[in-house]
Write a protein that holds these residues in place. Structure first.
Motif, PDB file in Angstrom:
ATOM      1  N   GLY A 137       0.782  -1.231   0.000  1.00  0.00           N
ATOM      2  CA  GLY A 137       0.000   0.000   0.000  1.00  0.00           C
ATOM      3  C   GLY A 137       0.815   1.283   0.000  1.00  0.00           C
ATOM      4  O   GLY A 137       0.249   2.364  -0.113  1.00  0.00           O
ATOM      5  N   GLU A 138       2.132   1.190   0.120  1.00  0.00           N
ATOM      6  CA  GLU A 138       2.949   2.392   0.152  1.00  0.00           C
ATOM      7  C   GLU A 138       3.197   2.942  -1.249  1.00  0.00           C
ATOM      8  O   GLU A 138       3.181   2.197  -2.224  1.00  0.00           O
ATOM      9  N   THR A 139       3.426   4.243  -1.318  1.00  0.00           N
ATOM     10  CA  THR A 139       3.810   4.925  -2.556  1.00  0.00           C
ATOM     11  C   THR A 139       5.088   5.703  -2.280  1.00  0.00           C
ATOM     12  O   THR A 139       5.416   5.976  -1.122  1.00  0.00           O
ATOM     13  N   LEU A 140       5.809   6.058  -3.343  1.00  0.00           N
ATOM     14  CA  LEU A 140       7.032   6.842  -3.152  1.00  0.00           C
ATOM     15  C   LEU A 140       6.757   8.155  -2.445  1.00  0.00           C
ATOM     16  O   LEU A 140       7.472   8.532  -1.515  1.00  0.00           O
ATOM     17  N   SER A 141       5.709   8.862  -2.885  1.00  0.00           N
ATOM     18  CA  SER A 141       5.423  10.161  -2.258  1.00  0.00           C
ATOM     19  C   SER A 141       4.941   9.980  -0.828  1.00  0.00           C
ATOM     20  O   SER A 141       5.210  10.820   0.026  1.00  0.00           O
TER      21      SER A 141
ATOM     22  N   ASP B 119       8.467  16.295  -1.809  1.00  0.00           N
ATOM     23  CA  ASP B 119       9.734  16.853  -2.262  1.00  0.00           C
ATOM     24  C   ASP B 119      10.843  15.819  -2.410  1.00  0.00           C
ATOM     25  O   ASP B 119      11.856  16.081  -3.052  1.00  0.00           O
ATOM     26  N   GLY B 120      10.691  14.626  -1.807  1.00  0.00           N
ATOM     27  CA  GLY B 120      11.769  13.657  -1.803  1.00  0.00           C
ATOM     28  C   GLY B 120      11.626  12.478  -2.744  1.00  0.00           C
ATOM     29  O   GLY B 120      12.606  11.805  -3.068  1.00  0.00           O
ATOM     30  N   TRP B 121      10.402  12.201  -3.198  1.00  0.00           N
ATOM     31  CA  TRP B 121      10.193  10.986  -3.988  1.00  0.00           C
ATOM     32  C   TRP B 121      10.959  10.992  -5.299  1.00  0.00           C
ATOM     33  O   TRP B 121      11.441   9.951  -5.738  1.00  0.00           O
ATOM     34  N   GLN B 122      11.102  12.145  -5.950  1.00  0.00           N
ATOM     35  CA  GLN B 122      11.802  12.190  -7.239  1.00  0.00           C
ATOM     36  C   GLN B 122      13.286  11.861  -7.080  1.00  0.00           C
ATOM     37  O   GLN B 122      13.854  11.139  -7.898  1.00  0.00           O
TER      38      GLN B 122
ATOM     39  N   ASN C  68      17.124   4.368  -9.823  1.00  0.00           N
ATOM     40  CA  ASN C  68      16.945   4.097 -11.257  1.00  0.00           C
ATOM     41  C   ASN C  68      15.595   3.467 -11.577  1.00  0.00           C
ATOM     42  O   ASN C  68      15.506   2.504 -12.326  1.00  0.00           O
ATOM     43  N   LEU C  69      14.542   4.018 -10.985  1.00  0.00           N
ATOM     44  CA  LEU C  69      13.205   3.483 -11.224  1.00  0.00           C
ATOM     45  C   LEU C  69      12.699   3.961 -12.580  1.00  0.00           C
ATOM     46  O   LEU C  69      12.573   5.157 -12.811  1.00  0.00           O
ATOM     47  N   ALA C  70      12.418   3.018 -13.475  1.00  0.00           N
ATOM     48  CA  ALA C  70      11.923   3.368 -14.800  1.00  0.00           C
ATOM     49  C   ALA C  70      10.537   4.005 -14.701  1.00  0.00           C
ATOM     50  O   ALA C  70      10.209   4.916 -15.450  1.00  0.00           O
ATOM     51  N   SER C  71       9.726   3.527 -13.780  1.00  0.00           N
ATOM     52  CA  SER C  71       8.403   4.086 -13.549  1.00  0.00           C
ATOM     53  C   SER C  71       8.201   4.242 -12.049  1.00  0.00           C
ATOM     54  O   SER C  71       7.964   3.253 -11.353  1.00  0.00           O
ATOM     55  N   PRO C  72       8.320   5.455 -11.528  1.00  0.00           N
ATOM     56  CA  PRO C  72       8.199   5.651 -10.085  1.00  0.00           C
ATOM     57  C   PRO C  72       6.821   5.314  -9.528  1.00  0.00           C
ATOM     58  O   PRO C  72       6.642   5.233  -8.330  1.00  0.00           O
ATOM     59  N   ASN C  73       5.839   5.096 -10.396  1.00  0.00           N
ATOM     60  CA  ASN C  73       4.516   4.705  -9.929  1.00  0.00           C
ATOM     61  C   ASN C  73       4.421   3.206  -9.675  1.00  0.00           C
ATOM     62  O   ASN C  73       3.398   2.729  -9.201  1.00  0.00           O
ATOM     63  N   LEU C  74       5.472   2.458  -9.998  1.00  0.00           N
ATOM     64  CA  LEU C  74       5.472   1.013  -9.815  1.00  0.00           C
ATOM     65  C   LEU C  74       6.537   0.603  -8.806  1.00  0.00           C
ATOM     66  O   LEU C  74       7.700   0.440  -9.148  1.00  0.00           O
TER      67      LEU C  74
END
Length: 111
Positions: free
Chosen positions: A76-80, A86-89, A96-102
């Motif tokens: 259930g966690e997300t990067l943001s 401000d830190g997820w990017q 090296n995440l190709a898709s930060p939503n995954l």
């Protein structure tokens, strides 16, 4: 078909209905950012393509680098949600995440 090479990379022939997350789950090789596809985009794969995993031995064994901190993703966690707006990017780039939503439960993220 899964092929292991002497340079520690793994090649997989994409089957009909495959997704990269399905291939990663089937092979146990994470993170997705360590995979490459002929199109250059792991979200664009087709049956017959050969995708390649080039993760380090540390990533494949589940151990982590001693430099820096690591967060193990929970369901259930997300990067943001983990690292803030401000830190997820920065974390996505560092890992090296190709898709930060995954991101996936059990995935180790350096920060």
């Amino acid at each position: 078909m899964i092929t292991y090479t002497s340079d520690r990379s793994v090649s997989v022939t994409v089957r009909n209905g495959d997704t990269m997350s399905g291939i990663a789950k089937r092979t146990g090789l994470w993170p997705l950012s360590a995979w490459s596809a002929p199109s250059g985009n792991i979200n664009l794969i087709y049956p017959g393509n050969i995708v390649t995993y080039r993760g380090t031995s540390a990533a494949a064994s589940g151990s982590v680098s001693t430099s820096g901190r690591v967060h193990v993703v929970k369901r259930g966690e997300t990067l943001s949600g983990i690292f803030g707006a401000d830190g997820w990017q920065r974390v996505a780039q560092l890992n090296n995440l190709a898709s930060p939503n995954l991101i996936y439960p059990g995935q180790r993220l350096r920060y």
